[in-house]
Motif scaffolding. Structure first.
Motif, PDB file in Angstrom:
ATOM      1  N   MET A 122       0.834  -1.202   0.000  1.00  0.00           N
ATOM      2  CA  MET A 122       0.000   0.000   0.000  1.00  0.00           C
ATOM      3  C   MET A 122       0.875   1.262   0.000  1.00  0.00           C
ATOM      4  SD  MET A 122      -2.798  -1.414  -0.355  1.00  0.00           S
ATOM      5  CE  MET A 122      -4.280  -0.489  -0.172  1.00  0.00           C
ATOM      6  N   ALA A 123       2.014   1.190   0.695  1.00  0.00           N
ATOM      7  CA  ALA A 123       2.902   2.356   0.744  1.00  0.00           C
ATOM      8  C   ALA A 123       3.475   2.651  -0.646  1.00  0.00           C
ATOM      9  CB  ALA A 123       4.035   2.114   1.751  1.00  0.00           C
ATOM     10  N   ASP A 124       3.896   1.607  -1.357  1.00  0.00           N
ATOM     11  CA  ASP A 124       4.409   1.805  -2.718  1.00  0.00           C
ATOM     12  C   ASP A 124       3.334   2.359  -3.640  1.00  0.00           C
ATOM     13  OD1 ASP A 124       7.016   1.088  -2.385  1.00  0.00           O
ATOM     14  OD2 ASP A 124       6.793  -0.964  -3.114  1.00  0.00           O
ATOM     15  N   LEU A 125       2.139   1.804  -3.514  1.00  0.00           N
ATOM     16  CA  LEU A 125       1.047   2.266  -4.379  1.00  0.00           C
ATOM     17  C   LEU A 125       0.762   3.745  -4.105  1.00  0.00           C
ATOM     18  CD1 LEU A 125      -1.461  -0.742  -4.207  1.00  0.00           C
ATOM     19  CD2 LEU A 125      -0.067  -0.068  -6.167  1.00  0.00           C
ATOM     20  N   ALA A 126       0.774   4.085  -2.823  1.00  0.00           N
ATOM     21  CA  ALA A 126       0.504   5.485  -2.453  1.00  0.00           C
ATOM     22  C   ALA A 126       1.574   6.406  -3.028  1.00  0.00           C
ATOM     23  CB  ALA A 126       0.433   5.613  -0.929  1.00  0.00           C
ATOM     24  N   ALA A 127       2.795   5.858  -3.197  1.00  0.00           N
ATOM     25  CA  ALA A 127       3.875   6.672  -3.770  1.00  0.00           C
ATOM     26  C   ALA A 127       3.841   6.643  -5.297  1.00  0.00           C
ATOM     27  CB  ALA A 127       5.217   6.159  -3.244  1.00  0.00           C
ATOM     28  N   GLY A 128       2.780   6.073  -5.861  1.00  0.00           N
ATOM     29  CA  GLY A 128       2.606   6.115  -7.311  1.00  0.00           C
ATOM     30  C   GLY A 128       3.327   5.013  -8.063  1.00  0.00           C
ATOM     31  N   LYS A 129       3.814   4.012  -7.325  1.00  0.00           N
ATOM     32  CA  LYS A 129       4.554   2.943  -8.004  1.00  0.00           C
ATOM     33  C   LYS A 129       3.642   1.781  -8.380  1.00  0.00           C
ATOM     34  CE  LYS A 129       8.912   3.882  -5.791  1.00  0.00           C
ATOM     35  NZ  LYS A 129       8.953   4.295  -4.372  1.00  0.00           N
ATOM     36  N   VAL A 130       4.040   1.080  -9.416  1.00  0.00           N
ATOM     37  CA  VAL A 130       3.412  -0.195  -9.719  1.00  0.00           C
ATOM     38  C   VAL A 130       4.170  -1.244  -8.920  1.00  0.00           C
ATOM     39  CG1 VAL A 130       3.155  -1.962 -11.505  1.00  0.00           C
ATOM     40  CG2 VAL A 130       2.604   0.422 -12.026  1.00  0.00           C
ATOM     41  N   VAL A 131       3.440  -2.125  -8.252  1.00  0.00           N
ATOM     42  CA  VAL A 131       4.091  -3.170  -7.456  1.00  0.00           C
ATOM     43  C   VAL A 131       4.041  -4.482  -8.239  1.00  0.00           C
ATOM     44  CG1 VAL A 131       3.999  -4.456  -5.283  1.00  0.00           C
ATOM     45  CG2 VAL A 131       3.410  -2.019  -5.325  1.00  0.00           C
TER      46      VAL A 131
END
Ligand code: ASP
Ligand code: MG
Length: 409
Positions: A122-131
């Motif tokens: 969720m933290a990566d997604l919030a930073a705009g990254k694709v996981v």
């Protein structure tokens, strides 16, 4: 703006061009504003190659080491996909199962997911990254790498979609979705717009190999909206949804079949309590799964019992049963491994009488003899001689209106 888990199978990431194609698709979806977690399989053929390597060293490799080996396949594809995404200017981060903490039990080579830690994703997604997450693998509580069984990336995708509360789990594959029957047998087979979890589960267990059965079970249990669609051809694919959300309600959704079973009959067993257990106990103890079972008592207080097993288990089951027959003083054991099972599947069956009789009538009209019958709430299966399987499947597909493109009455 949706939250999507997108899973790409081995064929979809089979070579570098295909990985670039997947990256472009993922980027396009992200550019539309969707939040995306990608799950990938190993590059097509890679898992088999690794299995072969291990078996050349030892025909029965240690399960723990097998998992360490097999997990590398997916690790290669996540990294390559993340690199391809970055190259297109789409920020992405790859994670192995252990890194995102997909925790499993310690049943090596067939582990079950026990927990997923959602915070890092969720933290990566919030930073705009694709996981980008490696399918098919996890880590046990004691820190060992585990795998979920062949085809397990589907399960990873569904489990992630469920744990993260995604809007949809999209399974991208090399077919356009789920069909009313196998187009190789029924040229008129149509792509289904939608199907229920339960129907998909029946179809998957009957050999429609678009989705791993465990993934469908999981999706069904946790009501995860699933969709199967093609990586290579644009299209809506097939939505696999809870029954309440169905828009159309066809009587029959599909005609499935499989040639994987064999039938065994034990005749003239004295009819008394415990018979079924004496017959099937040794089979179960040998870890042989029994599918259909039919038992009938004849006038002379003797009983006949017929059941089906996987064809691979036929010889072992015959040997076991011949021993049982001697112990029980039964008259005879016979077997037939040239049978096929044909099944009609549809939730519409629940509210309509007469489906079974129409099925039997259709087969009779083609002079196809039915050897066994079994039913569930949303499925009717018959066993026939394998010679007539294709004829039977086509006849049923036509009789139940599946050849026509409009939804049937
Ligand atoms: N790579 C694994 C397999 O071939 C898992 C998967 O593809 O889903 O079984
Ligand atoms: Mg696969």
């Amino acid at each position: 703006m949706a939250f999507l888990v997108q899973k790409f199978g081995g064929t979809s990431v089979g070579d570098l061009d295909r990985i670039r194609n997947v990256a472009a698709k993922v980027k396009a979806a992200r550019d539309q504003g969707h939040r995306i977690v990608v799950v990938v399989s190993a590059m097509g053929g890679e898992t088999n190659r690794l299995v072969d390597l291990a078996r050349s060293v030892n025909p029965q490799p240690l399960p723990r080491e097998m998992d360490v080996l097999l997990a590398t396949g997916e690790q290669v594809s996540i990294a390559l996909l993340a690199i391809a995404l970055d190259t297109l200017g789409c920020p992405a981060r790859s994670y192995t199962g252990a890194q995102v903490r997909i925790t499993t039990n310690n049943a090596h080579t067939k582990a079950r997911i026990t927990n997923i830690d959602k915070d890092p994703i969720m933290a990566d997604l919030a930073a705009g990254k694709v996981v980008v997450v490696a399918g098919f693998q996890g880590i046990s509580d004691d820190g060992n790498i585990t795998t979920l069984g062949r085809g397990g990336s589907d399960t990873t995708a569904v489990a992630l979609a469920s744990a993260l509360g995604a809007d949809e789990c999209q399974i991208f594959t090399d077919v356009e979705g789920v069909y009313t029957s196998d187009p190789r047998v029924v040229p008129e087979a149509r792509l289904l717009n939608e199907i229920t979890h339960e129907e998909m589960l029946e179809l998957a267990s009957l050999g429609a190999k678009v989705l791993q059965i465990r993934a469908v079970e999981f999706a069904s249990k946790y009501n995860v909206p699933l969709r199967v669609l093609s990586t290579f051809v644009e299209g809506e694919g097939t939505h696999i949804i809870p029954e309440e959300q169905l828009m159309e309600q066809p009587l029959i959704s599909g005609v499935a079949f499989n040639r994987d079973e064999a039938k065994i009959t034990i005749c003239g067993v004295p009819d008394k309590p415990g018979i079924a257990f004496s017959v099937l106990g040794p089979i179960a103890e040998a870890n042989i799964e029994v599918d259909m079972i039919v038992q009938n008592v004849s006038a002379d207080d003797k009983t006949d019992m017929t059941f089906t097993v996987h064809r691979n288990d036929f010889d072992t089951a015959m040997t076991l049963l011949e021993k049982t027959a001697r112990d029980m003083d039964a008259e005879e054991v016979t077997g037939d491994n040239r049978i096929a099972k044909i099944s009609l599947v549809g939730v519409g069956m629940r509210s309509h009488a007469g489906i079974a009789s129409k099925m039997f009538e259709t087969l009779a009209a083609e002079s196809i003899n039915i050897q066994m019958i079994s039913t569930s709430e949303i499925k009717i299966s018959v066993v026939v001689d394998e010679k007539y399987m294709e004829l039977g499947v086509r006849a049923l597909h036509a009789a139940f209106g599946l050849n026509e493109s409009a939804a049937q009455a």
